[in-house]
Scaffold this active site. Structure first.
Site, PDB file in Angstrom:
ATOM      1  N   SER A 151       0.831  -1.193   0.000  1.00  0.00           N
ATOM      2  CA  SER A 151       0.000   0.000   0.000  1.00  0.00           C
ATOM      3  C   SER A 151       0.874   1.256   0.000  1.00  0.00           C
ATOM      4  O   SER A 151       1.675   1.440  -0.907  1.00  0.00           O
ATOM      5  CB  SER A 151      -0.959  -0.051   1.188  1.00  0.00           C
ATOM      6  OG  SER A 151      -2.008   0.863   1.042  1.00  0.00           O
ATOM      7  N   GLU A 246      -9.689  -5.425  -5.200  1.00  0.00           N
ATOM      8  CA  GLU A 246      -9.141  -4.194  -4.634  1.00  0.00           C
ATOM      9  C   GLU A 246      -9.513  -2.965  -5.451  1.00  0.00           C
ATOM     10  O   GLU A 246      -9.425  -2.979  -6.684  1.00  0.00           O
ATOM     11  CB  GLU A 246      -7.613  -4.250  -4.608  1.00  0.00           C
ATOM     12  CG  GLU A 246      -7.019  -5.303  -3.717  1.00  0.00           C
ATOM     13  CD  GLU A 246      -5.575  -4.981  -3.402  1.00  0.00           C
ATOM     14  OE1 GLU A 246      -5.272  -3.826  -3.040  1.00  0.00           O
ATOM     15  OE2 GLU A 246      -4.737  -5.897  -3.520  1.00  0.00           O
ATOM     16  N   HIS A 276      -7.118  -6.190  -0.198  1.00  0.00           N
ATOM     17  CA  HIS A 276      -5.955  -5.326  -0.016  1.00  0.00           C
ATOM     18  C   HIS A 276      -4.967  -5.930   0.984  1.00  0.00           C
ATOM     19  O   HIS A 276      -5.333  -6.284   2.107  1.00  0.00           O
ATOM     20  CB  HIS A 276      -6.440  -3.957   0.480  1.00  0.00           C
ATOM     21  CG  HIS A 276      -5.376  -2.916   0.513  1.00  0.00           C
ATOM     22  ND1 HIS A 276      -4.800  -2.398  -0.631  1.00  0.00           N
ATOM     23  CD2 HIS A 276      -4.794  -2.261   1.554  1.00  0.00           C
ATOM     24  CE1 HIS A 276      -3.920  -1.489  -0.300  1.00  0.00           C
ATOM     25  NE2 HIS A 276      -3.880  -1.386   1.021  1.00  0.00           N
TER      26      HIS A 276
END
Length: 304
Positions: A151, A246, A276
């Site tokens: 991320s 996602e 995610h």
């Protein structure tokens, strides 16, 4: 990434259990509450008993070494956790990082970089560079270091390599990105098309995180903030792993296209039904373990 209906059924049941875990409490609102919640769900399953973790001061930036039997001391995975630059920690990602080191046959160095909104851009980037230079001063060759992150940590990984390249410094052997957030202008079409199935990441939430990290007065088209917009020429090999469920799927896919167009050796893996940063829950998620195994193979093939 799967070859049998039985495997698909297992993946569905396991990821559904993780979805249930994530949805077991209301989404927290305040920054401290969010940080506590991510630490809580990320550390649901502890590290394996053969892992040795040691706190380390990386020239003023907090870090943690992890070592498993057979780790090669001259090879290191430098890892930056996710959390939208506003949450996440060594604690939330410890199981992921330590098992990644096992798969890669390396020591790992996880970094607790400064978080927004208390510390806005470029604080996290400065900490990443400090951690890198700390590692290099330990006598670890650049070619013996893999850099990874999920991320926002994937964003930070790309930013670090970009800064090293601009400074003419040796680059790491490779980059490993899980569910990377590469576009803080939020132009990816899957922010809308995957919104109904992504249990974690939604555009309004990303807007809030971006405002906390890089306020509107900062140009989010800066390649150090949105590495999707960077010239990636000369980057080392990149492995990108992303789930099909996602909202950041487009961030990953477009990054792979951008890297490929710049003649970078890039591998994009899209994992069906995964959410995610799913390898965080590898202890009870087979596809999390399989993703780490792929990443380990990739890192082993690149580092020297």
């Amino acid at each position: 990434m799967r070859g049998s209906s039985g495997g698909t059924t297992l993946a569905h049941s396991e990821i559904d259990a993780i979805r249930a875990l994530l949805g077991s409490k209301p989404r927290p609102v305040g920054w401290s509450e969010r940080r506590q919640r991510l630490d809580e769900v990320g550390s649901t399953w502890p590290v394996a008993p053969d892992v040795r973790c040691e706190a380390v001061d990386c020239d003023g930036v907090a870090g943690e070494w992890s070592i498993v039997p057979g780790s090669e001391p001259t090879r290191v995975l430098l890892y930056f956790h996710g959390g939208g630059y506003c949450s996440g920690s060594i604690v939330s990602h410890r199981r992921l990082v330590t098992e990644a080191g096992r798969a890669a046959g390396t020591r790992t160095l996880a970094i607790d970089y400064r978080l927004a909104p208390e510390h806005r851009y470029p604080a996290a980037h400065e900490d990443a560079l400090t951690a890198w230079r700390f590692l290099r001063r330990q006598g670890i060759a650049a070619a013996g270091i893999a850099v990874g992150g999920d991320s926002a940590g994937g964003n930070l990984t790309l930013g670090l390599i970009n800064r090293l390249r601009a400074a003419g410094e040796p680059l790491p052997a490779c980059a490993w990105l899980i569910s990377p957030w590469t576009d803080l202008t939020m132009s990816g079409d899957t922010l809308a098309t995957k919104d109904a199935i992504d249990p974690l990441i939604h555009k309004a939430y990303l807007d809030e995180l971006a405002d906390a990290f890089a306020p509107p007065s900062i140009n989010r088209q800066d390649p150090l903030i949105s590495p999707l917009l960077a010239d990636l020429s000369g980057f080392p090999p990149i492995l990108i792993q992303v789930g099909s469920a996602e909202t950041l799927l487009a961030d990953a896919a477009r990054l792979a296209q951008t890297a490929g167009a710049a003649d970078v050796d890039v591998t994009l893996q899209i994992w069906p039904h995964m959410i995610h940063a799913w390898p965080v829950w590898n202890a009870h998620l087979e596809d999390g373990r399989r993703a780490l195994a792929y990443a380990g193979q990739f890192i082993r093939a690149q580092i020297r």
